[in-house]
Every structure is written in C-alpha cells, then in structure tokens.
Design a protein around this motif. Structure first.
Motif, short mmCIF file in Angstrom:
data_model
loop_
_atom_site.label_atom_id
_atom_site.label_comp_id
_atom_site.label_asym_id
_atom_site.label_seq_id
_atom_site.Cartn_x
_atom_site.Cartn_y
_atom_site.Cartn_z
N ARG A 1 47.39 -8.91 91.50
CA ARG A 1 47.83 -9.00 92.90
C ARG A 1 47.34 -7.78 93.68
O ARG A 1 47.00 -7.87 94.86
CB ARG A 1 49.36 -9.11 92.96
CG ARG A 1 49.85 -10.54 93.07
CD ARG A 1 51.35 -10.65 92.93
NE ARG A 1 52.13 -10.03 93.98
CZ ARG A 1 52.39 -10.60 95.18
NH1 ARG A 1 51.88 -11.78 95.48
NH2 ARG A 1 53.15 -10.00 96.06
N GLY B 1 49.84 -13.10 100.64
CA GLY B 1 50.43 -12.59 99.42
C GLY B 1 51.93 -12.73 99.34
O GLY B 1 52.53 -12.46 98.29
N TYR C 1 43.76 -8.56 94.54
CA TYR C 1 43.67 -9.50 95.66
C TYR C 1 43.80 -8.78 97.00
O TYR C 1 42.97 -8.95 97.90
CB TYR C 1 44.76 -10.56 95.51
CG TYR C 1 44.81 -11.59 96.62
CD1 TYR C 1 44.16 -12.80 96.50
CD2 TYR C 1 45.54 -11.35 97.79
CE1 TYR C 1 44.20 -13.76 97.50
CE2 TYR C 1 45.59 -12.29 98.80
CZ TYR C 1 44.92 -13.49 98.66
OH TYR C 1 44.98 -14.43 99.67
N SER D 1 46.85 -14.43 94.66
CA SER D 1 47.91 -13.43 94.82
C SER D 1 49.29 -13.99 94.50
O SER D 1 50.26 -13.75 95.21
CB SER D 1 47.90 -12.86 96.24
OG SER D 1 48.76 -11.74 96.34
#
Length: 223
Positions: free
Chosen positions: A167, A188, A170, A71
């Motif tokens: 991202r 993240g 993720y 991420s």
C-alpha cells in the motif's frame, strides 16, 4: 512515545479533576520518531511476482496484486467475492475481522466510511483472478501476512518488507506520477491525508534517483 503521551493525558486529566496543579511538574514528553518505512521498488516487485507465478501461490499472488495495484488492505482482500467485481472495477465495502472467539468473520462494512470505494484495476490483474471461487482469496489476514513473510525470504529479497508495504508502494507511485493527494486518498481509502502523508507518501529510491539524474543533467548544461 504515543503510549507515554496517552498515559500522561490520562494522569494529568485525573490531577485536574483532583484540583492538583500540574504545571510545576509537567514533564518533557518523548518526541515521536519519524516512521522508518521501506517501500519496495519496481524491480523488487518484479522479482516477487516471478516467485509468486507458481500455481500453488495463487492466493498470495492475487493478494499482492490487489495490494500493490489497488491499494487494498488485508481485511478488504480477504472479504472480496466475485460479485464485488464489474469488469476491471472492484467495489470495496466489507472486511474480514476477528470474531472474538479466535476465528474470523466478514463484517458487512468497511473499516470506515472513506474505505468504501470503487477501485479500477489493470486488466492484467483481473485476468488472473478465478471468479469461480466463493471468495477471491481463500485466506485470512494473518495467514496472508505469514505467507508473504516467507515469500519475501524465499524470493531472495535483500530488504524485508510486509504485505502492507505494498500500500505504501501504491501511494508512493501515485505521488511520484503527480496524482493529486485528494485522489490518492480516495483511491486508497484514507480518511485524512495526515496518515497518508506521514506513512505512505514515501519517496521511492529508484524514482528519487531518476529525479536526481534530471537535476544533474540540468546543472551540467549550465557548466
């Protein structure tokens, strides 16, 4: 919608300072549209990584691995150096940004305080990294974006998505696996859960199908 609301906030503030009553002329502001975010599936990522397995795709492959399984943002990936790694862990503490003259520079701090974090990567990702390089990925953020767009096209993807979509992937996988939001936020580097929930906690189509199958199986047992 956000732009219009910002403009109206400035306008109405000026009117209040000028002691003009704006209640009678208050407009109906446009509603923000729900974000249309496409999250790639596990199967699509497998196809993408098969395409990126070529030796000349090293930089983009490592960038995609770090984005999808760590991420990490483009700026964070481009600023990574070998000394940021400790075994399977990587310390995120800086980013590559524009220098104001058309070039790029590495700033010695992350996007915000919560972006400073330590990420644990799968060993299979770390094994593919060349630690003899000065920087882990020899590219700037814009170059990664352009290379990724071409890779998605040449890999024969039906759907179009971006490097930043990894991202989304993720966070969506983490959510689907039941990891609490506060942990996903830390991993993240999100400052608040508002952005994460609005843009990143998207339900993956293949995960949704599995959950629907579970529900259908349960109902079938009652008939």
């Amino acid at each position: 919608p956000k732009y219009v609301k910002n403009i109206y906030a400035l306008f109405s503030g000026a009117m209040r300072l000028a002691k003009v009553d704006t209640d009678a002329i208050a407009p109906t502001l446009p509603q923000s549209a729900a974000p249309d975010v496409y999250v790639p599936s596990d199967a699509e990522l497998k196809v993408l990584f098969e395409y990126l397995a070529k030796p000349d795709k090293y930089d983009l492959r490592i960038a995609c691995l770090l984005a999808a399984f760590g991420s990490m943002r483009r700026s964070e990936i481009c600023a990574l150096m070998p000394e940021d790694f400790d075994g399977n862990s990587v310390r995120v503490s800086k980013g590559m940004v524009r220098d104001g003259s058309g070039g790029w520079k590495i700033q010695p701090h992350a996007k915000n305080d919560t972006s400073n974090r330590t990420i644990m990567l799968p060993p299979q990702v770390v094994e593919q990294i060349d630690f003899t390089r000065p920087r882990i990925v020899d590219a700037n953020p814009d170059a990664l974006t352009n290379r990724f767009r071409r890779a998605v096209q040449y890999a024969g993807m039906d759907k179009v998505f971006t490097l930043h979509s990894l991202r989304h992937y993720y966070a969506s996988i983490a959510h689907a696996l039941g990891i609490p939001d506060e942990y996903v936020m830390r991993m993240g580097g999100w400052k608040t859960d508002f952005v994460m929930k609005k843009f990143y906690r998207t339900t993956l189509s293949d995960m949704e199908k599995k959950e629907q199958e579970k529900l259908s199986t349960h109902f079938a047992g009652l008939i």
